[in-house]
Motif scaffolding. Structure first.
Motif, PDB file in Angstrom:
ATOM      1  N   THR A  55       1.164  -1.536  -0.049  1.00  0.00           N
ATOM      2  CA  THR A  55       0.016  -0.030  -0.037  1.00  0.00           C
ATOM      3  C   THR A  55       0.962   1.334  -0.029  1.00  0.00           C
ATOM      4  O   THR A  55       2.002   0.912   0.121  1.00  0.00           O
ATOM      5  CB  THR A  55      -0.764  -0.091   1.148  1.00  0.00           C
ATOM      6  N   TYR A  56       0.527   2.808  -0.636  1.00  0.00           N
ATOM      7  CA  TYR A  56       1.359   3.855  -0.348  1.00  0.00           C
ATOM      8  C   TYR A  56       0.890   4.149   0.892  1.00  0.00           C
ATOM      9  O   TYR A  56       0.123   4.432   1.965  1.00  0.00           O
ATOM     10  CB  TYR A  56       0.806   4.482  -1.236  1.00  0.00           C
ATOM     11  N   GLN A  57       1.711   4.777   1.652  1.00  0.00           N
ATOM     12  CA  GLN A  57       2.427   5.694   2.733  1.00  0.00           C
ATOM     13  C   GLN A  57       2.535   6.736   3.046  1.00  0.00           C
ATOM     14  O   GLN A  57       3.541   6.554   2.322  1.00  0.00           O
ATOM     15  CB  GLN A  57       2.900   4.858   4.385  1.00  0.00           C
TER      16      GLN A  57
ATOM     17  N   PRO B  79       4.181   8.402  10.575  1.00  0.00           N
ATOM     18  CA  PRO B  79       3.503   7.942   9.700  1.00  0.00           C
ATOM     19  C   PRO B  79       1.699   8.578   9.628  1.00  0.00           C
ATOM     20  O   PRO B  79       1.781   9.300  10.118  1.00  0.00           O
ATOM     21  CB  PRO B  79       3.088   6.829  10.415  1.00  0.00           C
TER      22      PRO B  79
ATOM     23  N   THR C 171      -2.384   5.772   5.324  1.00  0.00           N
ATOM     24  CA  THR C 171      -2.027   4.531   4.560  1.00  0.00           C
ATOM     25  C   THR C 171      -3.286   5.186   3.087  1.00  0.00           C
ATOM     26  O   THR C 171      -4.438   5.471   3.702  1.00  0.00           O
ATOM     27  CB  THR C 171      -2.161   3.483   4.922  1.00  0.00           C
TER      28      THR C 171
ATOM     29  N   ASP D 218      -4.821   3.628  -1.034  1.00  0.00           N
ATOM     30  CA  ASP D 218      -4.656   3.150  -2.351  1.00  0.00           C
ATOM     31  C   ASP D 218      -5.320   4.536  -3.412  1.00  0.00           C
ATOM     32  O   ASP D 218      -5.837   4.684  -3.092  1.00  0.00           O
ATOM     33  CB  ASP D 218      -5.700   1.998  -2.284  1.00  0.00           C
TER      34      ASP D 218
ATOM     35  N   ASP E  57       6.237   3.192  -0.588  1.00  0.00           N
ATOM     36  CA  ASP E  57       4.648   1.734  -1.123  1.00  0.00           C
ATOM     37  C   ASP E  57       5.541   1.057   1.004  1.00  0.00           C
ATOM     38  O   ASP E  57       6.687   0.875   0.937  1.00  0.00           O
ATOM     39  CB  ASP E  57       5.306   1.551  -2.004  1.00  0.00           C
ATOM     40  N   GLU E  58       4.825   0.780   1.349  1.00  0.00           N
ATOM     41  CA  GLU E  58       4.880  -0.049   2.103  1.00  0.00           C
ATOM     42  C   GLU E  58       3.757  -1.610   2.062  1.00  0.00           C
ATOM     43  O   GLU E  58       2.783  -1.614   1.770  1.00  0.00           O
ATOM     44  CB  GLU E  58       4.564   0.658   3.399  1.00  0.00           C
TER      45      GLU E  58
ATOM     46  N   GLY F 220       0.584  -0.611   6.286  1.00  0.00           N
ATOM     47  CA  GLY F 220       1.249   0.194   6.591  1.00  0.00           C
ATOM     48  C   GLY F 220       3.197  -0.491   7.568  1.00  0.00           C
ATOM     49  O   GLY F 220       2.069  -1.343   8.369  1.00  0.00           O
TER      50      GLY F 220
END
Lengths: 290, 207
Positions: free
Chosen positions: A220-222, A234, A237, A239, A266-267, A271
């Protein structure tokens, strides 16, 4: 099971059935038969259903409470303060004990924009609900109608969400205090880009990304807040949709008063506490948070 | 009894919400958000999604206060029913779209069929005060005792149905057991639960 002279099960023997009905644990034919009986106004069975629903509602109370993030309450109250109170619904669905209408998905919030949308949505809802209220012979036909109701409700949710998001965007953009941060795509995705609209008075970021590839399966993107001391915090997260776009609202944590860089990596799904993947977007922030 | 007093207080707050008092909504949120969040998180296994649903549930309480009928159940039961319905809707939509669960998916207490009341990742008292917290703890103990009265197989099947929104067929496939066996376990488990909790929903339910 002891049928009566008219072939129906006595209400006293239906008590167990109501527990299974409340738990969605009956097959559709049994479910429809019970619903038809209940619609006849049997007070004893209505009581049995209420009893069953109350018993089921106990189950989640066995879970340990989990405190939500502070911004859930803040977002809720902002939403409440910003939106006019909706008038009582003109179409009232029959109550079946403590539960909300059984076959309807999440009731969406009304749009803040109001105007043309609210009456249009109300008209759609009223039409569909009226159609369902009609006596429809046959379980397949009824299921088809209920599926249409659910599809319409999903569309209403989508429309209301879109209008609400647009209204919020307009509100942020009109704020004289708003600041804009540009994020550029890195070598990993040179075509990608993002903008953050930052309203320091609300301590929120409205993040919009475009031309991002879908993350790999299980990833997923974070988004990260990066302080002048290179501490990575952080943010959220997210999508992307089929067009490679994403829009999220992020609360800036209390105590975080200086942000030097915003970045997206991307993680693994869900996340990470610290960045582990490639950087896809990054942008420097000219001034610290107020 | 504490539950009855809580239910009465909650009804007062629901009346305030119906009258448009935002302070009543805040008070109800402070009192129950943790418990509603626990349910949403247990179902969705994704903190961000659970928080979205949590916000939507309280928004719905505010916008649709007319839907709550005080003579048919306690507010907490209504909230839990709404929350479960909304979370299951979202879970099923996610399954249809082929999206896998999120942040908490690897937690032992979040996997399908994991026992209710297993080690929670985060627990804390609510903002409702020590008496309400003590009442919640007592209530939790009673319900866990009722659940403990089920056989392991019954409890697992009931929880997969209730918390994971799985159909009987899906549960049968997940447990590699015949459909009839699963149906029977869910039926027996639910009826046992109802009987074990029979003395309680007079105060929490249709009080």
């Amino acid at each position: 099971m002891t049928p009566t002279s008219n072939g129906q099960m006595p209400c006293g023997e239906r008590r167990d059935q109501w527990m299974l009905y409340a738990a969605d644990a009956l097959d559709p034919v049994e479910c429809d038969a019970l619903a038809a009986h209940l619609a006849g106004g049997c007070p004893r069975c209505a009581g049995s259903l209420a009893e069953a629903e109350a018993a089921l509602a106990h189950l989640p109370l066995a879970l340990e409470a989990v405190p939500p993030s502070e911004n859930v309450r803040a977002t809720l109250m902002r939403r409440v303060q910003a939106a006019p109170r909706a008038a009582p619904a003109g179409v009232s669905l029959p109550a079946t004990g403590a539960a909300p209408p059984r076959t309807r998905p999440a009731s969406p919030p009304p749009s803040r924009a109001g105007g043309w949308l609210r009456p249009a949505l109300a008209a759609i809802a009223a039409t569909v609900v009226t159609a369902v209220a009609l006596t429809v012979p046959g379980t397949q036909a009824r299921r088809d109608l209920l599926a249409r109701v659910e599809a319409q409700d999903r569309e209403i949710v989508r429309l209301r969400g879109a209008v609400e998001a647009a209204a919020e965007t307009v509100r942020v953009l009109r704020s004289p205090a708003v600041r804009v941060v540009a994020l550029s795509g890195t070598e990993a995705q040179p075509r990608a880009a993002a903008r953050i609209f930052w309203d320091p008075s609300r301590r929120t970021w409205h993040f919009y990304a475009a031309a991002l590839r879908a993350p790999a399966p299980g990833r997923t993107y974070q988004l990260w807040f990066i302080t002048p001391a290179q501490e990575k915090i952080p943010a959220a997260t997210f999508d992307v949709d089929a067009r490679g776009e994403a829009a999220i609202e992020v609360a800036i944590p209390a105590g975080l008063d200086a942000i030097a860089v915003a970045a997206v990596t991307d993680e693994p799904a869900g996340g990470s506490p610290q960045p582990t993947g490639s950087i896809h977007l990054a942008g420097a922030i000219a001034h610290p948070s107020s | 009894m504490q539950d009855a007093r809580d239910a009465q207080d909650d009804r007062t707050l629901m009346a305030g919400i119906a009258a448009g008092e935002t302070t009543a909504l805040e008070a109800l949120f402070d009192r129950h958000a943790g418990q509603v969040m626990a349910l949403c998180l247990r179902i969705l296994r994704d903190r961000a999604e659970a928080e979205e649903v949590l916000g939507d549930v309280f928004w719905e309480l505010w916008e649709r206060a007319d839907r709550y009928r005080h003579d048919r159940g306690a507010p907490i039961a209504y909230m839990m029913t709404v929350a479960r319905s909304r979370a299951i809707d979202r879970l099923r939509r996610r399954r249809r779209e082929g999206v896998v669960g999120g942040a908490a998916a690897d937690r032992d207490d979040a996997r399908p069929g994991a026992p209710v009341g297993g080690a929670a990742a985060e627990t804390t008292s609510s903002d409702a005060g020590p008496y309400a917290d003590a009442a919640a703890t007592e209530r939790r103990t009673r319900i866990r005792r009722a659940l403990a009265g089920l056989s392991e197989a019954e409890r697992r099947a009931v929880e997969m149905s209730f918390f994971d929104g799985l159909s009987h067929g899906e549960i049968a496939r997940a447990l590699h057991e015949p459909l009839g066996t699963v149906k029977s376990r869910i039926r027996q488990g639910l009826l046992r639960l109802r009987d074990a909790l029979a003395g309680q929903y007079g105060t929490m339910g249709a009080a």
